[in-house]
Design a protein around this motif. Sequence first.
Motif, mmCIF file in Angstrom:
data_model
loop_
_atom_site.group_PDB
_atom_site.id
_atom_site.type_symbol
_atom_site.label_atom_id
_atom_site.label_comp_id
_atom_site.label_asym_id
_atom_site.label_seq_id
_atom_site.Cartn_x
_atom_site.Cartn_y
_atom_site.Cartn_z
ATOM 1 N N LEU A 1 -45.133 -3.066 -17.132
ATOM 2 C CA LEU A 1 -45.526 -1.852 -16.425
ATOM 3 C C LEU A 1 -44.508 -0.764 -16.753
ATOM 4 N N VAL A 2 -44.977 0.352 -17.289
ATOM 5 C CA VAL A 2 -44.116 1.477 -17.664
ATOM 6 C C VAL A 2 -44.419 2.649 -16.741
ATOM 7 N N VAL A 3 -43.394 3.178 -16.112
ATOM 8 C CA VAL A 3 -43.515 4.325 -15.213
ATOM 9 C C VAL A 3 -42.586 5.414 -15.746
ATOM 10 N N ASP A 4 -43.130 6.617 -15.960
ATOM 11 C CA ASP A 4 -42.350 7.698 -16.561
ATOM 12 C C ASP A 4 -42.594 8.996 -15.813
ATOM 13 N N ASP A 5 -41.631 9.921 -15.920
ATOM 14 C CA ASP A 5 -41.766 11.235 -15.288
ATOM 15 C C ASP A 5 -42.902 12.016 -15.931
ATOM 16 N N ALA A 6 -43.394 13.010 -15.195
ATOM 17 C CA ALA A 6 -44.428 13.887 -15.733
ATOM 18 C C ALA A 6 -43.848 14.729 -16.863
ATOM 19 N N GLN A 7 -44.696 15.062 -17.820
ATOM 20 C CA GLN A 7 -44.241 15.884 -18.936
ATOM 21 C C GLN A 7 -43.836 17.270 -18.465
ATOM 22 N N GLU A 8 -44.666 17.904 -17.667
ATOM 23 C CA GLU A 8 -44.359 19.219 -17.118
ATOM 24 C C GLU A 8 -44.417 19.090 -15.608
ATOM 25 N N SER A 9 -43.275 18.800 -15.026
ATOM 26 C CA SER A 9 -43.222 18.580 -13.592
ATOM 27 C C SER A 9 -42.898 19.867 -12.878
ATOM 28 N N GLY A 10 -42.895 19.778 -11.550
ATOM 29 C CA GLY A 10 -42.604 20.946 -10.736
ATOM 30 C C GLY A 10 -43.745 21.330 -9.829
ATOM 31 N N ALA A 11 -44.926 20.719 -10.003
ATOM 32 C CA ALA A 11 -46.054 21.037 -9.131
ATOM 33 C C ALA A 11 -45.803 20.445 -7.763
ATOM 34 N N GLY B 1 -36.971 14.962 -1.261
ATOM 35 C CA GLY B 1 -35.575 15.318 -1.363
ATOM 36 C C GLY B 1 -35.214 15.696 -2.783
ATOM 37 N N PHE B 2 -36.089 15.395 -3.729
ATOM 38 C CA PHE B 2 -35.854 15.736 -5.120
ATOM 39 C C PHE B 2 -36.306 17.162 -5.358
ATOM 40 N N SER B 3 -35.660 17.827 -6.280
ATOM 41 C CA SER B 3 -36.036 19.192 -6.609
ATOM 42 C C SER B 3 -37.308 19.241 -7.441
ATOM 43 N N ASP B 4 -37.683 18.127 -8.006
ATOM 44 C CA ASP B 4 -38.823 18.107 -8.914
ATOM 45 C C ASP B 4 -39.768 17.000 -8.466
ATOM 46 N N THR B 5 -40.964 17.363 -8.021
ATOM 47 C CA THR B 5 -41.899 16.356 -7.528
ATOM 48 C C THR B 5 -42.525 15.544 -8.645
ATOM 49 N N GLY B 6 -42.368 15.952 -9.886
ATOM 50 C CA GLY B 6 -42.919 15.201 -11.005
ATOM 51 C C GLY B 6 -42.000 14.120 -11.522
ATOM 52 N N ARG B 7 -40.908 13.862 -10.828
ATOM 53 C CA ARG B 7 -39.978 12.827 -11.257
ATOM 54 C C ARG B 7 -40.154 11.571 -10.414
ATOM 55 N N VAL B 8 -39.944 10.442 -11.060
ATOM 56 C CA VAL B 8 -40.053 9.154 -10.373
ATOM 57 C C VAL B 8 -38.847 8.994 -9.460
ATOM 58 N N ARG B 9 -39.092 8.557 -8.230
ATOM 59 C CA ARG B 9 -38.024 8.393 -7.257
ATOM 60 C C ARG B 9 -37.714 6.922 -7.020
ATOM 61 N N ASP B 10 -36.636 6.704 -6.263
ATOM 62 C CA ASP B 10 -36.260 5.325 -5.965
ATOM 63 C C ASP B 10 -37.300 4.646 -5.090
ATOM 64 N N ARG B 11 -37.880 5.389 -4.154
ATOM 65 C CA ARG B 11 -38.887 4.762 -3.277
ATOM 66 C C ARG B 11 -40.144 4.380 -4.067
ATOM 67 N N ASP B 12 -40.444 5.137 -5.130
ATOM 68 C CA ASP B 12 -41.587 4.772 -5.965
ATOM 69 C C ASP B 12 -41.348 3.426 -6.640
ATOM 70 N N ARG C 1 -31.828 2.340 -5.335
ATOM 71 C CA ARG C 1 -31.418 3.507 -4.576
ATOM 72 C C ARG C 1 -31.450 4.739 -5.469
ATOM 73 N N ALA C 2 -31.028 5.870 -4.884
ATOM 74 C CA ALA C 2 -30.998 7.129 -5.613
ATOM 75 C C ALA C 2 -29.638 7.776 -5.443
ATOM 76 N N ALA C 3 -29.172 8.443 -6.496
ATOM 77 C CA ALA C 3 -27.967 9.274 -6.458
ATOM 78 C C ALA C 3 -28.344 10.602 -7.086
ATOM 79 N N GLY C 4 -28.631 11.583 -6.220
ATOM 80 C CA GLY C 4 -29.174 12.825 -6.754
ATOM 81 C C GLY C 4 -30.583 12.596 -7.233
ATOM 82 N N ASP C 5 -30.845 12.919 -8.487
ATOM 83 C CA ASP C 5 -32.153 12.683 -9.086
ATOM 84 C C ASP C 5 -32.195 11.401 -9.904
ATOM 85 N N ALA C 6 -31.108 10.632 -9.917
ATOM 86 C CA ALA C 6 -31.047 9.408 -10.721
ATOM 87 C C ALA C 6 -31.452 8.214 -9.873
ATOM 88 N N VAL C 7 -32.133 7.266 -10.502
ATOM 89 C CA VAL C 7 -32.529 6.014 -9.859
ATOM 90 C C VAL C 7 -31.515 4.949 -10.242
#
Length: 309
Positions: A152-162, A172-183, A213-219
């Motif tokens: 299973l491959v999970v990746d950020d959106a190509q053009e995120s921010g929506a 809590g992330f500045s970019d909703t198109g990024r994969v988070r720790d809870r995901d 967990r998360a540290a900033g935007d990093a998983v």
Amino acid sequence: MPQQPPIRSTTSPPPRPDASMSLLNNVMDHSLDEGYAEAAARRDAAEGGPPNTLGAKLWLAAGLVLAALVVTVGAAQARISAPVVAKERNELIDRIDAETVAADKLEKSVETLRTEVVARQRAALRAHGGDTGGTAALLAGATPVRGPGVKLVVDDAQESGADGGGPRGSSGFSDTGRVRDRDMQRVVNGLWESGAEAIAINDQRLTALSAIRAAGDAVLVDNRPLVPPYTVLAVGDGKKLSTAFQDSADGRYLRSLQQNFDIRTSISDQEEVRLPAAPSLIVRTAEPGAADAGKGDGQGTADTGKGTS
């Protein structure tokens, strides 16, 4: 008697059209009083011209010499300090390389010691009633495993921010198109629930002690930062595991992320996947319980054997 020539009458020139506006003409032609004009001319001459006195000329020469001296000293210092800065930079690079080599050696030493500990654990278990160390290590994630499963491959959106609704709500992330720790937590829990027997994310083996967990935007997985795309390998019956996960609530959650936030996902059956051993398995508090512990006080306990540490 001679006759005098006739006297010609001369006509006066026609009057100017603005003859009656002599005051206005005077104001327009002499808009600045003569005294003010002379004072302004003297001021411009005094400011624009070179100094006339000897003292002023000396001060000007001294200022030019001082400016030249400052520029010369600055250039000399820059030329002298450049090799020093380059030397310090090279020393830092050498230190980083040396520490990296030392860390690699320590990691290899840890792997060697871990292998020795596993061997001794198995020997101790064989001496106390059978070799169950392999199964225990397999369940605990202490040994590498292989077998059929899913990828299973999970990746950020190509053009995120929506920014919109969707299942995640506020971010809590500045970019909703990024994969988070809870995901990733929901993905892993969904795979466990669907029948996975062993799971790894980007070659980081998950155990009962693992934390996402998360540290900033990093998983982070076990305090180690991961870089997308996140590749999740799970050992189990490939087709059944894939179908069960996609039909589960967590599988629908992942599809909702794809629809609402353009997060890219893909899942496929694999004939064989290989998972590494967990990097660290340290238990500081838990101890294996005895088979007859708790009898007589109403607190029966299961026989856990020696357990793992």
